[in-house]
Design an enzyme around this catalytic site. Structure first.
Site, mmCIF file in Angstrom:
data_model
loop_
_atom_site.group_PDB
_atom_site.id
_atom_site.type_symbol
_atom_site.label_atom_id
_atom_site.label_comp_id
_atom_site.label_asym_id
_atom_site.label_seq_id
_atom_site.Cartn_x
_atom_site.Cartn_y
_atom_site.Cartn_z
ATOM 1 N N SER A 60 0.813 -1.104 -0.174
ATOM 2 C CA SER A 60 -0.008 0.239 -0.014
ATOM 3 C C SER A 60 0.825 1.172 -0.022
ATOM 4 O O SER A 60 1.814 1.143 0.915
ATOM 5 C CB SER A 60 -0.779 0.203 1.323
ATOM 6 N N CYS A 66 -7.388 -0.691 7.044
ATOM 7 C CA CYS A 66 -6.198 -1.253 6.347
ATOM 8 C C CYS A 66 -5.129 -2.363 7.371
ATOM 9 O O CYS A 66 -4.989 -1.724 8.519
ATOM 10 C CB CYS A 66 -5.381 -0.068 5.867
HETATM 11 P P1 FAD Z 1 6.909 -14.352 1.315
HETATM 12 O O1 FAD Z 1 8.162 -15.108 1.091
HETATM 13 O O2 FAD Z 1 5.858 -13.999 0.227
HETATM 14 O O3 FAD Z 1 6.186 -15.033 2.451
HETATM 15 C C1 FAD Z 1 4.903 -14.729 2.968
HETATM 16 C C2 FAD Z 1 4.172 -15.730 3.856
HETATM 17 O O4 FAD Z 1 4.061 -16.951 3.081
HETATM 18 C C3 FAD Z 1 4.984 -16.238 4.684
HETATM 19 O O5 FAD Z 1 4.944 -15.597 6.244
HETATM 20 C C4 FAD Z 1 4.222 -17.612 5.149
HETATM 21 O O6 FAD Z 1 3.476 -17.624 5.822
HETATM 22 C C5 FAD Z 1 3.729 -18.007 3.715
HETATM 23 N N1 FAD Z 1 5.062 -18.847 3.270
HETATM 24 C C6 FAD Z 1 6.005 -18.358 2.200
HETATM 25 N N2 FAD Z 1 6.933 -19.442 2.019
HETATM 26 C C7 FAD Z 1 6.429 -20.598 2.696
HETATM 27 C C8 FAD Z 1 6.860 -21.862 2.807
HETATM 28 N N3 FAD Z 1 8.053 -22.419 2.011
HETATM 29 N N4 FAD Z 1 6.209 -22.970 3.630
HETATM 30 C C9 FAD Z 1 4.890 -22.473 4.270
HETATM 31 N N5 FAD Z 1 4.601 -21.009 4.220
HETATM 32 C C10 FAD Z 1 5.216 -20.468 3.313
HETATM 33 N N6 FAD Z 1 3.027 -5.804 3.409
HETATM 34 C C11 FAD Z 1 3.587 -4.582 4.217
HETATM 35 O O7 FAD Z 1 4.461 -4.892 4.954
HETATM 36 N N7 FAD Z 1 3.096 -3.301 4.027
HETATM 37 C C12 FAD Z 1 2.248 -2.913 3.025
HETATM 38 O O8 FAD Z 1 1.802 -1.891 3.042
HETATM 39 C C13 FAD Z 1 1.652 -4.092 2.404
HETATM 40 N N8 FAD Z 1 0.517 -3.688 1.556
HETATM 41 C C14 FAD Z 1 -0.268 -4.800 0.870
HETATM 42 C C15 FAD Z 1 -1.222 -4.430 0.086
HETATM 43 C C16 FAD Z 1 -1.919 -5.666 -0.571
HETATM 44 C C17 FAD Z 1 -2.989 -5.077 -1.429
HETATM 45 C C18 FAD Z 1 -1.347 -6.930 -0.283
HETATM 46 C C19 FAD Z 1 -2.021 -7.838 -1.004
HETATM 47 C C20 FAD Z 1 -0.474 -7.082 0.503
HETATM 48 C C21 FAD Z 1 0.195 -6.109 1.090
HETATM 49 N N9 FAD Z 1 1.363 -6.424 2.068
HETATM 50 C C22 FAD Z 1 2.108 -5.551 2.675
HETATM 51 C C23 FAD Z 1 1.882 -7.779 2.102
HETATM 52 C C24 FAD Z 1 3.040 -8.043 1.388
HETATM 53 O O9 FAD Z 1 2.400 -7.881 -0.272
HETATM 54 C C25 FAD Z 1 3.669 -9.423 1.127
HETATM 55 O O10 FAD Z 1 2.712 -10.541 1.370
HETATM 56 C C26 FAD Z 1 4.911 -9.436 2.403
HETATM 57 O O11 FAD Z 1 5.546 -8.233 2.431
HETATM 58 C C27 FAD Z 1 5.380 -10.615 2.532
HETATM 59 O O12 FAD Z 1 6.430 -10.725 1.319
HETATM 60 P P2 FAD Z 1 7.672 -11.762 1.365
HETATM 61 O O13 FAD Z 1 7.870 -11.662 0.079
HETATM 62 O O14 FAD Z 1 8.580 -11.117 2.226
HETATM 63 O O15 FAD Z 1 7.300 -12.928 2.104
#
Ligand code: FAD
Length: 690
Positions: A450, A643
């Site tokens: 966001s 949010c």
């Molecule tokens: P990822 O690697 O995608 O992991 C996320 C989660 O997936 C993990 O915590 C776990 O639960 C699961 N996962 C991943 N791999 C595994 C595995 N091997 N086994 C089991 N479970 C697993 N985030 C913010 O911080 N700020 C924002 O403003 C924000 N706004 C958003 C707005 C929207 C519309 C949406 C859809 C999401 C928003 N998010 C926000 C969330 C953000 O998009 C990400 O999902 C978040 O930052 C995590 O991303 P990542 O790639 O670091 O984690």
């Protein structure tokens, strides 16, 4: 009155626009994405291909088309899996298709010996995914016109349906439910049950697996299909090139499309073509030692990108180096990581999901979700390629036994390389054709954030607020680290003076393919949302955003403070913010003071710190305490925004609000709930939750 030249020009422009809209640009060959879509998985409607479903099936000799409505890639992945399974188990001639590439008035031409499948995710507040909007509006329309105009237009149509939803949202699986109803209304014949997967309960994958077997049985019976021994048949061939090396200029080393490769990148920048944006600024927002939250600003002035307050920024991540190494190593590909591969689709309806020629390293680093959760079905597929019989037996067991799989794999957040290491006990998995991974592992997805800046205040600089995903997993030696946020963390470290940052033991290819991201760049695009401030700044608003849920409200406040400074009449603005401790994770603590100075009495920040005192206090408690004030503001037509965490917070805020209305207006809670529902329907109540 006479038309002057300007009027005529305006009329002409409207006319041309209307023609373009109704012909989808076909008359003059405008396609939505003039640069082609390297990450696309279907041929329909592309490059002059037919948008007619029946025609496409006929021309490509298929008897099963699987449409996906996908936002984050899961529905698309399920569609591919159904396609593969249909082919390998039943000899169905399957193809996968993006909904947005077809016209659905041709559904009535699909003959009765074929089947159409729909795998549809419901997004946000019961909305279709971006690629399903047109289809949804069409099929749900009041007076749908199919091409042949029969009384029971879809009387011949066999279909199968599966929905991906989240029960913590009000409109659970609305897409599949509504589409199923609409198809039935037009006489279509559903095969098997309309399945529903629930992300909210964390059972999506298992719901899918439990749904598909009875569906296949019903389909086999209906279409007279005989099941056969499933054998792996590749959809893609990957062949080492005799002539190209990693130094050849035409080889993709992670460049996301042809323009990126050739250094001629230009807009439109969108979900198929990210902008490699310079990071203008980045810093840490928490003072806690064990948790991190990033404030990152990207500069879009070198692009034609624009955004509006309330939109989302999509960040295209890169996998961590150690995970890339681990993946290549367990497959015995370490030495071959820079081998150049030409990649071909063996089926004309399949499209290679990344640009080629390319290398193993680039595919794994930039295009595959190698760290994501593992699919049980995929393990069963890989069992056939195990290095020995004992390992094969174990893989088969993991693939077949839901509880065992959960205990051994899911609980520990293992990724695919982790599973292969664990089960293979040191043996390399050299028998697995690499195509199985290309087909069986999701494309690496952009992550959404966001936007936490106002487009009025900083139109060319987009800020985001991202909490770094890091979890201690019981029984696992190392912690689990999210893909995108740790990559962003490394970028922030680099920008703040660390030449080769290591975050939690991980390093990233920060410079990007051929050092193209040097100078600290990150690939991004903007996703437009419906989360909007009232157009009249004098309207009151109530914002509820604990944790990073405060991100869009920082943007709202930035905007209103600027409007107040410019002398505009700004409406009352309440912000409910919550975090653990006022001294650790109080986001933008100092900025609120500045906004207060600009807005005076018009702005009030109400905080809830869950770990400062003996009692846990959350934003919904504070909201309850302010019942009278909140009700008054709502009576004055205040907009209310929520949010952040969808699973608990947003749901509780919803019910607290209904209770407030009930107690303040002397009505039943049921009536209060109805009012909240109506507020949602009229956009007076808006959510941006994840
Ligand atoms: P990822 O690697 O995608 O992991 C996320 C989660 O997936 C993990 O915590 C776990 O639960 C699961 N996962 C991943 N791999 C595994 C595995 N091997 N086994 C089991 N479970 C697993 N985030 C913010 O911080 N700020 C924002 O403003 C924000 N706004 C958003 C707005 C929207 C519309 C949406 C859809 C999401 C928003 N998010 C926000 C969330 C953000 O998009 C990400 O999902 C978040 O930052 C995590 O991303 P990542 O790639 O670091 O984690």
């Amino acid at each position: 009155a006479e038309l002057d030249t300007l009027d005529i020009v305006v009329v002409l422009v409207i006319l041309l626009g209307t023609v373009a809209y109704f012909t989808k640009g076909k008359l003059w060959g405008v396609s939505k994405n003039p640069y082609g879509d390297p990450l696309q998985n279907t041929s329909g409607g592309k490059d002059g291909a037919s948008r007619n479903i029946a025609e496409t099936l006929e021309e490509s000799n298929k008897n099963c088309i699987i449409f996906y409505g996908s936002q984050t890639g899961t529905a698309e992945d399920y569609a591919s899996r159904l396609a593969k399974e249909g082919k390998s188990r039943f000899g169905l001639e399957t193809m996968v298709a993006d909904l947005e590439n077809f016209d659905f008035d041709s559904l009535d031409c699909v003959p009765g010996d074929k089947v159409v499948m729909f795998v549809l995710a419901t997004y946000g507040e019961g909305e279709p995914t971006d690629n399903a909007v047109e289809f949804f509006n069409f099929i749900n329309g009041e007076d749908v016109q199919f091409s042949q105009g029969a009384d029971v237009p879809l009387g011949n149509l066999n279909y199968v349906g599966f929905g991906l939803g989240n029960n913590t949202y009000e409109h659970y699986n609305l897409m599949i439910r509504a589409v199923d109803k609409a198809l039935q209304r037009h006489g279509a014949i559903r095969i098997g049950a309309a399945g529903e997967g629930d992300d909210g309960a964390g059972t999506m994958e298992e719901d899918f697996l439990a749904w598909k077997d009875p569906m296949w049985a019903a389909l086999a019976e209906k279409m007279g299909l005989a099941e056969r021994e499933a054998v792996y048949e590749p959809i893609f061939s990957l062949t080492p090139s005799d002539t190209l090396t990693v130094d050849s200029t035409e080889v993709y080393l992670g460049e996301l499309n042809k323009m990126h490769l050739e250094g001629t990148s230009k807009g439109p920048y969108n979900a198929h073509n990210p902008f490699i944006a310079p990071i203008a600024e980045s810093h840490e927002l928490f003072t806690a030692k064990d948790r991190n939250c990033l404030h990152i600003e990207v500069d879009i002035s070198g692009s034609n990108l624009s955004y509006q307050t309330g939109d989302h920024l999509a960040v295209w991540p890169t996998n961590a180096g150690a995970e890339v190494d681990r993946f290549l190593s367990v497959l015995g590909l370490t030495e071959k990581r820079n081998t150049v591969l030409t990649v071909k689709a063996l089926d004309p309806t399949a499209k290679v999901p990344f640009p080629a020629p390319t290398t193993y390293d680039a595919i794994v680093r930039y295009h595959m979700e190698i760290c994501g959760p593992v699919s049980r079905q995929f393990l069963a597929t890989l069992a056939a390629f195990a290095p020995d019989e004992a390992i094969k037996a174990e893989m088969t067991k993991l693939g077949g036994d839901k509880d065992y799989f959960h205990e051994k794999i899911i609980k520990h957040h293992l990724n695919i390389a982790g599973v292969l290491e664990l089960v293979g006990k040191g043996k390399k998995w050299t028998n697995i054709p690499f195509s199985a991974f290309v087909e069986g592992i999701n494309k690496l997805q952009p992550r959404y954030y966001s936007i936490s800046s106002s487009s009025l205040v900083q139109p060319k600089k987009i800020s985001i607020t991202a909490v770094v995903e890091s979890q201690i997993i019981p029984g696992r030696a190392d912690a689990f680290h999210g893909v995108a946020t740790n990559y962003l963390f490394a970028l922030k470290q680099k920008q703040n003076g660390d030449p080769s940052p290591t975050v939690f033991g991980q390093t990233y290819e920060i410079m990007g393919p051929r050092n193209k991201y040097d100078g600290i760049h990150v690939p991004v695009h903007v996703r437009h949302s419906n989360f909007r401030l009232p157009s009249d700044p004098s309207k009151p608003i109530i914002c509820i955003g604990p944790g990073t849920g405060v991100a869009p409200f920082r943007a709202f406040l930035q905007e209103r403070a600027k409007q107040a400074t410019d002398g505009e009449n700004v409406g009352e603005t309440l912000l409910f913010f919550g975090c653990r401790k006022s001294t650790e994770d109080f986001l933008y603590k100092d900025e609120w003071v500045e906004y207060k100075q600009a807005m005076g009495d018009k702005f009030e920040l109400i905080t809830a710190f869950s770990r400062d005192g003996p009692k846990k206090v959350y934003v919904q408690h504070r909201l309850q305490e302010r019942a009278e004030q909140v009700n008054k503001l709502l009576e004055a037509k205040a907009y209310i925004y929520v949010c952040g965490d969808a699973a608990n917070m947003a749901r509780e805020v919803n019910s607290v609000l209904a209770q407030i209305l009930a107690s303040q207006r002397n009505i039943s809670v049921a009536k209060g709930e109805e009012i909240v529902k109506n507020m949602r329907a009229s956009n007076q109540y808006q959510e941006d939750v994840w």
